[in-house]
Design an enzyme around this catalytic site. Structure first.
Site, PDB file in Angstrom:
ATOM      1  N   LYS A 203       0.875  -1.187   0.000  1.00 61.38           N
ATOM      2  CA  LYS A 203       0.000   0.000   0.000  1.00 61.38           C
ATOM      3  C   LYS A 203       0.901   1.223   0.000  1.00 61.38           C
ATOM      4  O   LYS A 203       1.846   1.318   0.788  1.00 61.38           O
ATOM      5  CB  LYS A 203      -0.854  -0.020   1.254  1.00 61.38           C
ATOM      6  CG  LYS A 203      -1.561   1.290   1.564  1.00 61.38           C
ATOM      7  CD  LYS A 203      -2.552   1.058   2.675  1.00 61.38           C
ATOM      8  CE  LYS A 203      -2.993   2.352   3.312  1.00 61.38           C
ATOM      9  NZ  LYS A 203      -4.055   2.140   4.276  1.00 61.38           N
TER      10      LYS A 203
HETATM   11  C1  5RP Z   1      -2.508   4.218   8.742  1.00 65.50           C
HETATM   12  C2  5RP Z   1      -2.983   3.514   7.554  1.00 65.50           C
HETATM   13  C3  5RP Z   1      -4.340   3.812   7.194  1.00 65.50           C
HETATM   14  O1  5RP Z   1      -5.083   2.642   7.066  1.00 65.50           O
HETATM   15  C4  5RP Z   1      -4.436   4.560   5.920  1.00 65.50           C
HETATM   16  O2  5RP Z   1      -3.552   5.603   5.825  1.00 65.50           O
HETATM   17  C5  5RP Z   1      -5.859   4.952   5.843  1.00 65.50           C
HETATM   18  O3  5RP Z   1      -6.331   5.424   4.849  1.00 65.50           O
HETATM   19  P1  5RP Z   1      -6.557   6.963   4.503  1.00 65.50           P
HETATM   20  O4  5RP Z   1      -5.188   7.569   4.349  1.00 65.50           O
HETATM   21  O5  5RP Z   1      -7.283   6.786   3.218  1.00 65.50           O
HETATM   22  O6  5RP Z   1      -7.391   7.609   5.566  1.00 65.50           O
HETATM   23  O7  5RP Z   1      -2.340   2.720   6.941  1.00 65.50           O
HETATM   24  O8  5RP Z   1      -1.195   4.418   8.716  1.00 65.50           O
END
Ligand code: 5RP
Length: 299
Positions: A203
């Protein structure tokens, strides 16, 4: 003693039909074991090869984040539209109905709060707990360039070893420090390092310039984080561009649950991710859905 097999019709071995051997639908995942592939199929839709992960794990370091103060009230209505939920075991056990039948991606690292150095994380779960919760994957934060870079990489490699032992995929999350450049060069570096060291998928954040090179140089699927809340049309455009650049989906949180109409937004995101709907059309769909919701409340 079973009956002796004496069917009236002769046996048919279909000798003229070669045995089927279908490659697995996700990039770089063909050599994984059956259990891993089965779990990945609970995260990614095998028809489209994409996923809409709903990320609600923010509380693990920032407490009751805006939109997540009452997960039971604000998030449960979104579950029918999420391919996968990314969350902590605390919220999973306390709030998510066990009848939820799609993938659970469990937050598996943690430690520091927003009041401290965020990269100083440790593994925050035992393997037998992940198995008990029947998770589809475990997620670990990796701070390439951060103060505790090596420690976070080590958390990741230990989870990968444990996950491989039991057939549980690991999602490596590239955590970008506040002072670091959010550009393709950094995302390529971070994504490639964590893929090389064994995560099943990655991710990362979307960057408008050269994101296709981030995807191309990462040997496993990439999903994008949503990041901080931006206007709905912009978030839909970001998701669309990421998919066009080769991303295998989104792992989106704030841009869904902080939207003025979260159900309408997650439905619109689904259209972009699974149907390739263009941003403007998806935004019009969002507005229509949002108004339907308003009318329902009035009636
Ligand atoms: C926290 C994460 C979060 O799940 C992620 O960043 C969440 O999503 P968004 O940025 O879309 O609110 O990995 O570190």
């Amino acid at each position: 003693m079973p009956d002796v097999d004496k069917p009236e019709k002769g046996k048919e071995f279909y000798l003229d039909i070669p045995a089927k051997s279908t490659p697995f639908f996700l990039k770089g995942c063909n050599s994984l074991d059956w259990g891993m592939k089965n779990r990945l199929s609970r995260i990614f839709n095998p028809e489209t090869g994409k996923t809409v992960m709903l990320a609600i794990d923010h509380g693990y370091f920032q407490g009751p984040t805006t939109g997540l103060e009452r997960v039971d009230v604000t998030i449960l209505p979104l579950l029918p539209y999420a391919d996968t939920l990314m969350l902590t075991r605390g919220i999973l056990r306390a709030i998510i109905p066990p009848a939820f039948d799609r993938g659970i991606v469990l937050r598996a690292s943690g430690g520091p709060s927003i009041l401290n150095e965020l990269s100083n994380e440790q593994i925050a779960i035992d393997m037998d707990e992940a198995i008990r919760l029947n998770v589809a994957a475990m997620a670990v934060q990796v701070f390439i360039g951060g103060k505790y870079e090596t420690q976070s990489v080590h958390n990741m490699t230990r989870l990968v070893d444990m996950g491989n032992r039991y057939g549980i995929p690991v999602l490596g999350v590239t955590a970008v420090g506040k002072d670091m450049a959010r550009d393709a060069k950094y995302m390529r570096l971070a994504s490639r390092i964590i893929a090389e060291l064994g995560v099943t998928y990655v991710k990362t954040y979307y960057v408008p310039k050269d994101f296709d090179t981030v995807v191309a140089s990462c040997p496993v699927p990439i999903v994008i984080a949503g990041g901080k809340k931006i206007p709905e049309l912009d978030a839909l455009t970001m998701a669309y561009n990421a998919i066009q650049d080769g991303a295998a989906g989104v792992d989106m949180g704030r841009n869904i649950f902080q939207s003025e109409a979260p159900v309408a937004m997650i439905k619109a995101i689904r259209k972009v991710v699974h149907e390739g709907t263009k941003p403007k059309e998806a935004y019009d769909f969002f507005l229509t859905e949002k108004n339907k919701g308003k009318n329902k409340k009035k009636g």
